[in-house]
Design an enzyme around this catalytic site. Structure first.
Site, PDB file in Angstrom:
ATOM      1  N   ASP A  21     -15.435  25.225  -6.770  1.00 19.76           N
ATOM      2  CA  ASP A  21     -15.643  25.560  -5.354  1.00 19.76           C
ATOM      3  C   ASP A  21     -14.950  26.860  -4.974  1.00 19.76           C
ATOM      4  OD1 ASP A  21     -13.186  24.165  -5.821  1.00 19.76           O
ATOM      5  OD2 ASP A  21     -12.911  24.037  -3.655  1.00 19.76           O
ATOM      6  N   GLU A  22     -15.420  27.445  -3.900  1.00 17.16           N
ATOM      7  CA  GLU A  22     -14.776  28.560  -3.206  1.00 17.16           C
ATOM      8  C   GLU A  22     -14.362  29.711  -4.123  1.00 17.16           C
ATOM      9  OE1 GLU A  22     -12.899  26.274   0.653  1.00 17.16           O
ATOM     10  OE2 GLU A  22     -11.675  26.336  -1.151  1.00 17.16           O
ATOM     11  N   ASN A  23     -15.216  30.015  -5.068  1.00 19.19           N
ATOM     12  CA  ASN A  23     -14.959  31.170  -5.929  1.00 19.19           C
ATOM     13  C   ASN A  23     -15.594  32.401  -5.297  1.00 19.19           C
ATOM     14  OD1 ASN A  23     -14.603  32.995  -8.038  1.00 19.19           O
ATOM     15  ND2 ASN A  23     -16.411  32.258  -9.132  1.00 19.19           N
TER      16      ASN A  23
END
Length: 687
Positions: A319-321
């Site tokens: 997530d949230e890369n």
């Protein structure tokens, strides 16, 4: 003009309409989750010291232990000093006979169904597997009643099975480490409400909690000395297995990887010095997917973890890369061009597919947050849906998209308990709501859901109060039929369940008083309890804007940490205002409560003088006193059938608006009820 009669006419009809629809769903049972099918029989089975349990059929050894544990818990409830000490095998003339067809395996889609028949002389609990029998024992334990000084099981016929196979709790032990006793008591609570997956988020930017013997620097440099040893993790897994609960690990990559890069900076996308993050947020450090040594490292780490974690699924995060360091790197950009990767999302997919192949060779299925989903990702991956309105997208979109694309998927959006939303908000989120538009085949791919307890603002002293009892309502949503959705009845049963859970050692209620006593230096906490019962912590991400108000080492046992979601006293007051305005409640009930709040501020001021740490709630307490006075005045106007002055309206509305300001990072929850009194006077005057 008659103010009260006008209000009654406006509100009474709506109250009656709402209550008539809700009463149709009201249950006579105190169970949670509510069984799929239940009906009352005739008679009751009295509990005396001769109560005993017999096991029959083919079952796993865990049933002997869980049946014995059930007997001991029942004895604690009733104080009967049962003659039977240990349950093992068949017992003649037993009151409770448990019949099982085959040993259960703690895995996805295992049969957890059971049937219970309670008569005046015997309880029959039948299940296909011992896991189903264990679920049935929890239902029995909840069904004890008392009458004329006797404990008894009411005659019931229950046929029950879960709606969803995946009913999980994700615990973030990376931002704040959770000791073993916290894990144990929450596993017990999970079992009590029939949850069956414990998801451990073991790595993030703030810490790495798995003791790697292959890469010892991970715990030496990236854990602050707080991590789980191999033996401790085996003990957690065994403990959960005994309760019929799977344990799934998560190592979050390629983003949220600061802790990994503190230990192994050579794996990073940028040549820099990495340090553990002490704040919350989304950070730039990212593994470099173009380096073969990254995959060598992860393969070795995953292999080591797979000797301990036996579950079929392995969560890789994903997530949230944001890919900032990828974009800045000339070598990474050249790699993308060479391999025809159009953008960072394609590069991320390349990384995920390589990890999927590594895990597949170990006999593990890959799971990841919804960002791992792409056209090239194998359908064997499980998509973890988490984004919704807070993240600027449509709720359930990624869940439905995954199911339509052929992926199995689970839901967490709407189940983030750390955001401190009300139980109602969570309870009414259904993974497959009516009108979903999905085909039957697509619906089968929605395995269930997981509630998430992210720990940026949560420590061992407060985690229970952030999880429970709200988690029990989500557990019901994932176990019970979708038609079980009466909010009023849910709250009634949740109150009972919350108290029952205390018997398992949970501190969701007692932690509040411990914090308040600390804040008052041991002085009488009654005035603070009066105030904290009508406030809730700021919701969503508003309490910690930008993630920089609190650090991982900040104090998390202050005023906001004593407050909980769903302030019961406030909710009941607002409901009583509705009843009063509908002519169904005497005004003195409201007046008594408002008088208490009006005079409480003086007592709070006395405590603040002794404990300056409480200065942050001075305005909050004063506002409660002010708006309580307004509420009392509004009731007087209604009862005397007189109109207040325009100045009174103006002053009252300004005070009510000011009372919405937070104090000590909490917000008053009775503003709406008092505002309703003021607004209804104004409405009736205009008619």
């Amino acid at each position: 003009m008659n103010i009260k009669s006008t209000i009654v006419k406006v509100i009474l009809c709506s109250i009656l309409l709402i209550s008539s629809s809700l009463n149709a769903q009201q249950t006579q049972y105190d169970l949670m989750p509510m069984p799929a099918n239940i009906k009352a029989g005739n008679g009751k089975l009295l509990i005396d010291k001769n109560f005993s349990i017999s096991l029959e059929g083919n079952y796993d050894e865990r049933l002997n232990k869980e049946a014995t544990r059930f007997l001991r818990r029942l004895d604690q409830k009733t104080g009967k000093f049962f003659i039977q000490h240990k349950v093992k095998g068949k017992t003649e003339n037993a009151e409770l006979v448990i019949s099982v067809s085959q040993p259960g395996k703690v895995k996805l889609h295992e049969d957890e169904s059971y049937a219970i028949t309670v008569s005046a002389t015997k309880i029959d609990l039948k299940a296909q597997t011992d896991l189903g029998a264990i679920r049935g024992l929890e239902t029995l334990l909840q069904s004890i009643e008392v009458e004329e000084g006797n404990y008894y099981f009411k005659s019931l016929i229950i046929n029950d099975n879960p709606r969803f196979a995946w009913r999980g709790l994700m615990m973030d032990v990376s931002r704040h480490y959770m000791p073993m006793d916290v894990i144990y008591r929450n596993i017990d609570a999970m079992a009590a409400v029939k949850l069956n997956v414990l998801h451990l988020h073991l790595s993030d930017d703030q810490g790495f909690r798995f003791q790697s013997k292959t890469f010892p620097k991970l715990t030496e440099l990236a854990s602050d000395g707080l991590y789980y040893t191999h033996q401790e993790l085996r003990e957690i897994i065994d403990y959960a297995d005994q309760r019929g609960i799977r344990v799934m690990p998560e190592i979050d990559v390629p983003g949220h990887a600061t802790a990994i890069l503190v230990a192994s900076p050579e794996l990073g996308s940028k040549d820099t010095t990495y340090m553990l993050e002490r704040y919350a947020g989304i950070f730039d450090p990212t593994l470099d997917p173009t380096k073969d040594e990254v995959y060598v490292f992860l393969k070795a780490l995953f292999e080591e973890m797979s000797t301990i974690f036996t579950d079929e699924f392995f969560h890789i995060g994903g997530d949230e890369n944001m890919g900032k360091h990828w974009t800045e790197s000339k070598s990474i950009q050249a790699f993308k061009k060479k391999h025809n990767l159009a953008d960072n999302h394609d590069l991320h997919t390349y990384f995920n597919i390589r990890l999927q192949k590594i895990l597949s060779q170990m006999g593990r299925r890959t799971m990841g947050w919804e960002e791992i989903m792409s056209e090239k990702m194998p359908e064997s991956a499980v998509i973890h849906s988490w984004r919704g309105e807070n993240e600027g997208t449509v709720a359930l979109k990624s869940l439905n998209d995954a199911a339509k694309a052929g992926y199995e998927t689970i839901l967490s959006n709407g189940y983030y308990l750390d955001l401190m939303y009300s139980t109602t908000d969570h309870y009414l989120v259904d993974p497959i709501p009516e009108g979903s538009g999905l085909t039957d085949e697509e619906k089968k791919r929605i395995l269930g859901g997981e509630m998430c307890m992210w720990s940026e603002l949560v420590v061992p002293e407060t985690i229970d109060s952030r999880l429970w009892p709200r988690a029990a309502a989500i557990a019901e949503r994932l176990w019970s039929p979708g038609s079980v959705n009466d909010v009023d009845d849910m709250y009634r049963r949740l109150q009972i369940t919350g108290l029952e859970l205390e018997g398992l050692g949970l501190k969701h209620y007692t932690a509040r008083d411990v914090i308040l006593r600390k804040l008052t230096k041991g002085h009488d906490i009654t005035p603070l309890k009066t105030l904290v019962e009508v406030v809730e912590p700021m919701k969503g991400y508003t309490r910690n804007p930008g993630g920089t108000m609190y650090a991982t080492y900040s104090p998390f046992t202050l005023w906001a940490d004593a407050a909980t979601a769903d302030a019961k006293v406030a909710r009941e007051f607002n409901h009583n205002v509705d009843l009063y305005l509908a002519g169904k409640l005497d005004e003195n009930v409201l007046k008594e409560q408002l008088e208490l709040w009006k005079t409480n501020h003086v007592k709070v001021l006395s405590l603040i003088e002794r404990s300056p740490v409480l200065l942050e709630i001075k305005g909050l307490s004063e506002n409660l006193s002010i708006i309580s006075t307004i509420g009392l005045e509004a009731i007087a106007f209604i009862e005397k059938d007189i109109a207040p002055t325009a100045k009174w309206y103006e002053t009252s509305k300004k005070s009510l608006e000011a009372a919405r300001e937070n104090g000590g990072r909490t917000e008053l929850q009775v503003v709406s009820g008092i505002k309703m009194l003021v607004n209804q006077i104004e409405v009736s005057l205009k008619q």
